[in-house]
Design a protein around this motif. Structure first.
Motif, PDB file in Angstrom:
ATOM      1  N   MET B 180       0.600  -1.205  -0.543  1.00  0.00           N
ATOM      2  CA  MET B 180       0.113   0.214  -0.064  1.00  0.00           C
ATOM      3  C   MET B 180       0.566   1.263   0.090  1.00  0.00           C
ATOM      4  O   MET B 180       1.646   1.628   0.763  1.00  0.00           O
ATOM      5  CB  MET B 180      -0.539   0.346   1.171  1.00  0.00           C
ATOM      6  N   VAL B 181       0.894   2.251  -0.641  1.00  0.00           N
ATOM      7  CA  VAL B 181       1.173   3.288  -0.870  1.00  0.00           C
ATOM      8  C   VAL B 181       0.316   4.223  -1.117  1.00  0.00           C
ATOM      9  O   VAL B 181      -0.729   4.192  -1.527  1.00  0.00           O
ATOM     10  CB  VAL B 181       2.333   3.790  -1.779  1.00  0.00           C
ATOM     11  N   PRO B 182       0.805   6.282  -0.959  1.00  0.00           N
ATOM     12  CA  PRO B 182       2.136   5.890  -0.328  1.00  0.00           C
ATOM     13  C   PRO B 182       1.248   6.288   1.539  1.00  0.00           C
ATOM     14  O   PRO B 182       0.555   5.475   1.892  1.00  0.00           O
ATOM     15  CB  PRO B 182       2.272   7.926  -0.067  1.00  0.00           C
ATOM     16  N   LYS B 183       2.289   5.021   2.772  1.00  0.00           N
ATOM     17  CA  LYS B 183       2.561   5.343   3.927  1.00  0.00           C
ATOM     18  C   LYS B 183       1.918   6.138   4.892  1.00  0.00           C
ATOM     19  O   LYS B 183       1.119   6.266   5.741  1.00  0.00           O
ATOM     20  CB  LYS B 183       3.901   4.493   3.849  1.00  0.00           C
ATOM     21  N   SER B 184       2.061   7.148   3.940  1.00  0.00           N
ATOM     22  CA  SER B 184       1.417   8.668   5.483  1.00  0.00           C
ATOM     23  C   SER B 184       0.401   8.968   4.569  1.00  0.00           C
ATOM     24  O   SER B 184      -0.102   9.492   3.293  1.00  0.00           O
ATOM     25  CB  SER B 184       2.553   9.578   5.647  1.00  0.00           C
ATOM     26  N   SER B 185      -0.916   9.662   4.935  1.00  0.00           N
ATOM     27  CA  SER B 185      -1.636  10.540   4.337  1.00  0.00           C
ATOM     28  C   SER B 185      -0.882  11.499   3.626  1.00  0.00           C
ATOM     29  O   SER B 185      -0.543  12.899   4.051  1.00  0.00           O
ATOM     30  CB  SER B 185      -2.808  11.276   5.702  1.00  0.00           C
ATOM     31  N   LEU B 186      -1.501  11.754   2.533  1.00  0.00           N
ATOM     32  CA  LEU B 186      -1.429  12.688   1.715  1.00  0.00           C
ATOM     33  C   LEU B 186      -2.199  12.961   0.213  1.00  0.00           C
ATOM     34  O   LEU B 186      -3.176  11.808   0.599  1.00  0.00           O
ATOM     35  CB  LEU B 186       0.405  12.355   0.389  1.00  0.00           C
ATOM     36  N   ALA B 211       6.928  10.933  -2.438  1.00  0.00           N
ATOM     37  CA  ALA B 211       6.063   9.978  -1.925  1.00  0.00           C
ATOM     38  C   ALA B 211       5.512   8.331  -1.910  1.00  0.00           C
ATOM     39  O   ALA B 211       6.488   7.290  -1.572  1.00  0.00           O
ATOM     40  CB  ALA B 211       4.825  10.074  -0.707  1.00  0.00           C
ATOM     41  N   ILE B 212       5.083   8.115  -3.441  1.00  0.00           N
ATOM     42  CA  ILE B 212       4.738   7.068  -3.807  1.00  0.00           C
ATOM     43  C   ILE B 212       6.053   6.025  -4.703  1.00  0.00           C
ATOM     44  O   ILE B 212       6.325   5.316  -4.365  1.00  0.00           O
ATOM     45  CB  ILE B 212       3.990   7.149  -5.169  1.00  0.00           C
ATOM     46  N   ILE B 213       6.820   6.504  -5.012  1.00  0.00           N
ATOM     47  CA  ILE B 213       8.186   6.916  -5.205  1.00  0.00           C
ATOM     48  C   ILE B 213       9.619   6.648  -4.575  1.00  0.00           C
ATOM     49  O   ILE B 213       9.535   4.938  -4.818  1.00  0.00           O
ATOM     50  CB  ILE B 213       9.096   7.686  -6.565  1.00  0.00           C
ATOM     51  N   ARG B 214       8.839   6.575  -2.894  1.00  0.00           N
ATOM     52  CA  ARG B 214       9.864   6.116  -2.317  1.00  0.00           C
ATOM     53  C   ARG B 214       9.309   4.884  -1.710  1.00  0.00           C
ATOM     54  O   ARG B 214      10.013   4.379  -0.965  1.00  0.00           O
ATOM     55  CB  ARG B 214       9.909   7.641  -0.853  1.00  0.00           C
ATOM     56  N   ASP B 215       7.972   5.283  -1.272  1.00  0.00           N
ATOM     57  CA  ASP B 215       7.326   3.883  -0.739  1.00  0.00           C
ATOM     58  C   ASP B 215       7.118   2.589  -1.677  1.00  0.00           C
ATOM     59  O   ASP B 215       6.819   1.481  -1.024  1.00  0.00           O
ATOM     60  CB  ASP B 215       6.100   4.134  -0.036  1.00  0.00           C
ATOM     61  N   PRO B 246       5.800  11.098 -15.844  1.00  0.00           N
ATOM     62  CA  PRO B 246       4.896  10.476 -15.411  1.00  0.00           C
ATOM     63  C   PRO B 246       5.664   9.088 -13.981  1.00  0.00           C
ATOM     64  O   PRO B 246       6.822   9.007 -14.286  1.00  0.00           O
ATOM     65  CB  PRO B 246       4.686   9.112 -16.673  1.00  0.00           C
ATOM     66  N   LEU B 247       4.759   8.586 -13.503  1.00  0.00           N
ATOM     67  CA  LEU B 247       5.317   7.640 -12.470  1.00  0.00           C
ATOM     68  C   LEU B 247       6.043   6.740 -13.030  1.00  0.00           C
ATOM     69  O   LEU B 247       5.486   6.594 -14.539  1.00  0.00           O
ATOM     70  CB  LEU B 247       4.268   6.998 -11.696  1.00  0.00           C
ATOM     71  N   PRO B 248       6.793   6.232 -12.488  1.00  0.00           N
ATOM     72  CA  PRO B 248       7.503   4.607 -13.508  1.00  0.00           C
ATOM     73  C   PRO B 248       6.545   3.297 -14.042  1.00  0.00           C
ATOM     74  O   PRO B 248       7.730   2.686 -14.211  1.00  0.00           O
ATOM     75  CB  PRO B 248       9.265   4.654 -12.171  1.00  0.00           C
ATOM     76  N   ILE B 249       5.713   3.588 -13.048  1.00  0.00           N
ATOM     77  CA  ILE B 249       5.003   2.131 -13.533  1.00  0.00           C
ATOM     78  C   ILE B 249       3.177   2.441 -13.662  1.00  0.00           C
ATOM     79  O   ILE B 249       2.909   3.711 -12.764  1.00  0.00           O
ATOM     80  CB  ILE B 249       4.925   0.952 -12.036  1.00  0.00           C
ATOM     81  N   PRO B 250       2.288   1.799 -15.044  1.00  0.00           N
ATOM     82  CA  PRO B 250       1.757   2.448 -15.465  1.00  0.00           C
ATOM     83  C   PRO B 250       0.531   1.521 -13.570  1.00  0.00           C
ATOM     84  O   PRO B 250       0.961   1.146 -12.879  1.00  0.00           O
ATOM     85  CB  PRO B 250       1.431   0.685 -16.255  1.00  0.00           C
ATOM     86  N   MET B 251      -0.564   2.814 -14.123  1.00  0.00           N
ATOM     87  CA  MET B 251      -1.383   2.661 -13.189  1.00  0.00           C
ATOM     88  C   MET B 251      -2.750   1.730 -13.406  1.00  0.00           C
ATOM     89  O   MET B 251      -2.830   2.513 -15.020  1.00  0.00           O
ATOM     90  CB  MET B 251      -1.825   4.014 -13.157  1.00  0.00           C
ATOM     91  N   MET B 252      -3.404   1.578 -12.883  1.00  0.00           N
ATOM     92  CA  MET B 252      -4.894   1.089 -13.417  1.00  0.00           C
ATOM     93  C   MET B 252      -6.085   0.591 -12.411  1.00  0.00           C
ATOM     94  O   MET B 252      -5.312   0.934 -11.325  1.00  0.00           O
ATOM     95  CB  MET B 252      -4.613  -0.184 -13.685  1.00  0.00           C
TER      96      MET B 252
END
Ligand code: SF4
Ligand code: SF4
Lengths: 400, 401
Positions: B180-186, B211-215, B246-252
């Motif tokens: 589950m990402v991100p770990k903190s509430s954003l 945060a997404i990339i970090r987590d 863009p984020l490094p992975i696809p979103m779905m």
């Protein structure tokens, strides 16, 4: 099950989706924007003008003339009859109250520009006249100064002897009225109970001023979702038939049809995908912005020709982008209705719409016929003539 | 922004706008977007009345044949209009545009009525109540196909742990390890953008992206979303309007992932269960939210059919009126309720459930239509749980964060 991707969601795209899904195909509509139904009153032309620009009053007779059959697969009158009936049945199925008897001759409507023009079929709410020099009495309703569109016609008519046959009554504006209201804003207001009550009350009041016994004709504002009920209520209240004439876009008539068609197709499981098709191959379509591919056994290209980059197919089989005039980026082998290549790839697909086969619907007034013919031909090729013929015969006989 | 002056004046956007149909004062997308922009380009800085009444559903943009960024032009106009608003509304909007604060302390959402009135928060739109994780997580995977990310949006974090654990359970059953990402509430920035706080939205988006990339663990192959609004914001607006990579992975979206990745045994299990209990099965209505329509319509219908539901009815509704925090503002509650009520005629059966691809819209529709409305992950889990209980497959919790 055959998977068909239809590119575009104007009248021909939705018609193709309707017929193909009725015949059992799994249909996905891919479109980059809304189709042209919001620009369209809902009328279908068969053939309005001859090559030399003269008026055609009997389109059946015009199409019966062998030299007028311009397509590779020329239709007999019996084919036209079957497919026009199939169209009207589809409109019945999505909830329009439609008489299945096909018109014998062209009738006249007041176009949004205020001029009379012929047409073959239009939805039941639309006011039509049997000739361009009518002697039928009519009462036009002015709703918050929306009367300005047919005013040209009204003026032309009041100049001659038939002047006494036309009168106008004005309704007082409702409190909710705002300067910026288009016909669609009016229709949205009349869909609400307060709006419906307002129009009934005002119509009854205006009846005092009506001298003519003819139809009561409103601008096209009588609701989007509640139209038929509302028209019946007004007709009962004023004791005469009620019709509408079409206004400039947003075109309420086309929007009514679009919304009912969408609802019906969605409940039949037709998938709507939003996206730009940038390539058509024999295994489906590819979407732009790396949105992936959609696999399909067949592709139908229904991207139209009214606004924003529609495609038109000319008799030499060249596909042209009607917005930019660009034609070189399409290649491939084309016959009458046709395999097209998009993005310099040879591939298969059927082009449907009002601008196929070299037709010039704006000059000839045959856009509706082109839609019906091109979609029917694609449906036959995809589903097979036998399946289509047996389906058509149930459409002709079954109860309404 | 591209295409700001491409408008052909065709009015197709007006025909697609749900607010234009329900609010007789609303000038519509063409007037508020491209026409306002042309005046602004000519030096006229006046903002128009009712610009705040746009829900930012973006249906006008989906309809436009030439790609005018209509809703985003309207958001810029809202940005200018903010200055004329009273302090109480500015304070309220500051809170509503930070759903990540509320998600950290969900009980804050139950403000007393007098505070609500003072802050011009709607007292008739139902506020969400926290639902804690009650889903018992079902069987561990037979085979592991890989690891996916599950995007935790503010609504689910704060109010619907149940749907989060249902999603995790299903993904696990399908053979995916879940992070589950991100770990903190954003927040992704959607709420702020909808209220015309463009700079704030961009800052929120940047923090979220980092945060997404970090987590996200390296081996994750897809990021699965449960909320169509966040999905659209991250997938499209981040790059287009904030200039973020863009984020490094696809979103779905979850429901699309289900159709393409859930194994055959899963669907077979659901279908046989559905057939066993055909009598008295609930009717399923589906609603693809306005922002979900960015990808298309009909996906939830296909999902329910795939799960063996025999009677599926798509709601005849383009936008339910919840649209993020729109329905929570006093000045919008009438329009928002009118928008959702348009589907009332279709609810002609008492036993039923509504599948909605956004939790906030589900709360709104649940209230207006009076049928239980949840994210499809929740409904699928309920069915799978029933089906596995029948077959004696043991349930054991295996959530990981
Ligand atoms: S974003 Fe939605 S509410 Fe706003 S103008 Fe566009 S269609 Fe209308
Ligand atoms: S749909 Fe696009 S081109 Fe048409 S009026 Fe609206 S903004 Fe202009």
């Amino acid at each position: 099950m055959r998977h068909v991707v239809i590119v575009g969601q104007g009248p021909s795209g939705l018609l193709a989706a309707d017929w193909l899904s009725a015949l059992g195909a799994a249909v996905t509509i891919v479109a980059a924007s809304e189709g042209s139904l919001a620009l369209w009153s809902g009328s279908f032309d068969f053939r309005n003008y001859d090559q030399d620009g003269s008026m055609v009053t009997d389109p059946w007779q015009w199409w019966a003339e062998p030299s007028h059959r311009t397509f590779a697969q020329a239709w007999e009158l019996s084919d036209w009859k079957r497919w026009w009936t199939a169209l009207l049945r589809s409109f019945q199925d999505i909830g329009l109250i439609v008489d299945l008897t096909l018109p014998r001759k062209n009738r006249w409507i007041v176009a949004p520009t205020g001029r009379l023009r012929p047409t073959f079929w239009c939805p039941p709410w639309q006011w039509t006249l049997s000739s361009s020099d009518p002697n039928e009495p009519v009462t036009l309703v002015d709703v918050g100064s929306l009367l300005d569109t047919p005013i040209n016609w009204l003026k032309a008519r009041t100049r001659d002897d038939s002047a006494w046959l036309t009168e106008a009554v004005a309704l007082r504006r409702p409190d909710a009225w705002r300067q910026h209201w288009s016909g669609l804003a009016w229709a949205a207001f009349l869909d609400q109970p307060t709006g419906a009550d307002w129009v009934i009350t005002e119509s009854i009041r205006a009846r005092e001023h009506m001298r003519l016994p003819g139809a009561l004709v409103f601008p096209q504002v009588l609701g989007v979702a509640t139209t038929e009920r509302l028209m019946q209520r007004i007709a009962d209240a004023v004791d005469r038939p009620v019709f509408e004439y079409a206004l400039m876009p947003p075109a309420v008539g086309g929007i009514r049809i679009r919304e009912r068609w969408h609802k019906s197709l969605k409940s039949r499981g037709v998938l709507f995908r939003h996206g730009h098709v940038v390539e058509v191959t024999d295994s489906g379509v590819r979407l732009g912005e790396s949105a992936g591919r959609i696999a399909a056994d067949e592709v139908v290209i229904a991207t139209g020709g009214i606004v924003g980059g529609g495609l038109a197919l000319n008799p030499e089989g060249i596909l042209t982008n009607t917005a930019t005039g660009e034609r070189d980026f399409f290649s491939g082998e084309l016959n009458a209705l046709t395999s097209v290549g998009v993005g310099n790839r040879l591939s298969h697909g059927y082009v449907v719409g009002r601008m196929v086969g070299g037709s010039d619907p704006d000059r000839h007034g045959d856009g509706g016929a082109m839609n019906v013919w091109s979609v029917a031909t694609a449906v036959q090729a995809i589903m097979g003539e036998r399946a289509v013929n047996s389906w058509l015969s149930t459409r002709e006989e079954g109860p309404g | 922004m591209n295409g700001t002056d491409a408008c052909l004046k065709c009015t197709i956007c007006v025909s697609a706008c749900p607010v234009y149909r329900k609010d007789t004062e609303f000038p519509g997308p063409k007037a508020l977007g491209p026409e306002w922009e042309r005046r602004r380009a000519a030096g006229d800085l006046i903002v128009m009345d009712h610009v705040e009444d746009c829900t930012f559903c973006q249906l006008c943009e989906l309809a436009c044949p030439v790609g005018v960024p209509i809703a985003h032009l309207i958001a810029e106009q809202k940005d200018r209009a903010r200055l004329r608003q009273p302090a109480a509304i500015r304070l309220r909007d500051a809170i509503l545009t930070h759903p990540e604060w509320v998600a950290r302390a969900p009980r804050l959402s139950t403000t007393p009525r007098f505070v609500s009135r003072m802050m011009r928060l709607s007292t008739t739109s139902r506020r969400p109540q926290p639902r804690f994780s009650t889903a018992v997580v079902s069987p561990s995977a037979r085979e592991i196909h890989g690891r996916v990310g599950l995007f935790v949006d503010c609504f689910d974090r704060g109010f619907d742990q149940e749907t989060l654990s249902a999603s995790t359970a299903l993904l696990t059953a399908w053979g995916f390890a879940v992070s589950m990402v991100p770990k903190s509430s954003l927040c992704c920035g959607a709420a702020a953008y909808a209220s015309g706080r463009v700079d704030q939205a961009k800052r929120q988006a940047e923090a979220m992206r980092a945060a997404i990339i970090r987590d996200l663990p390296n081996e994750v192959t897809a990021l699965i979303t449960l909320n169509a609004t966040c999905d659209g914001t991250m997938d499209q607006e981040w790059a287009k309007y904030f200039g973020l990579e863009p984020l490094p992975i696809p979103m779905m979206p979850f429901h699309e992932f289900a159709v393409s990745h859930a194994p055959k045994f899963f669907w077979d299990g659901l279908r046989s269960n559905e057939e066993l209990k055909r009598e008295g099965r609930p009717r399923v209505w589906t609603h693809t939210t306005c922002r979900g329509q960015r990808r298309g319509d009909g996906g939830l219908f296909a999902l329910a059919r795939r799960a063996g539901v025999s009677e599926v009815i798509p709601l005849d509704l383009e936008c339910c009126g919840a649209a993020g925090s729109y329905a929570f503002k006093t000045e919008h509650e009438t329009t928002a309720h009118r928008m959702g009520s348009a589907a009332k005629d279709q609810i002609n059966h008492l036993m039923g459930e509504l599948w909605v691809d956004s939790g906030t819209c589900a709360v709104h529709l649940d209230q207006i239509l009076g049928i239980p409305a949840r994210h499809p992950a929740y409904w699928l889990y309920q069915r799978w749980h029933q089906a596995s209980a029948l077959k004696g497959i043991p349930d054991k919790p295996s959530i990981e964060g």
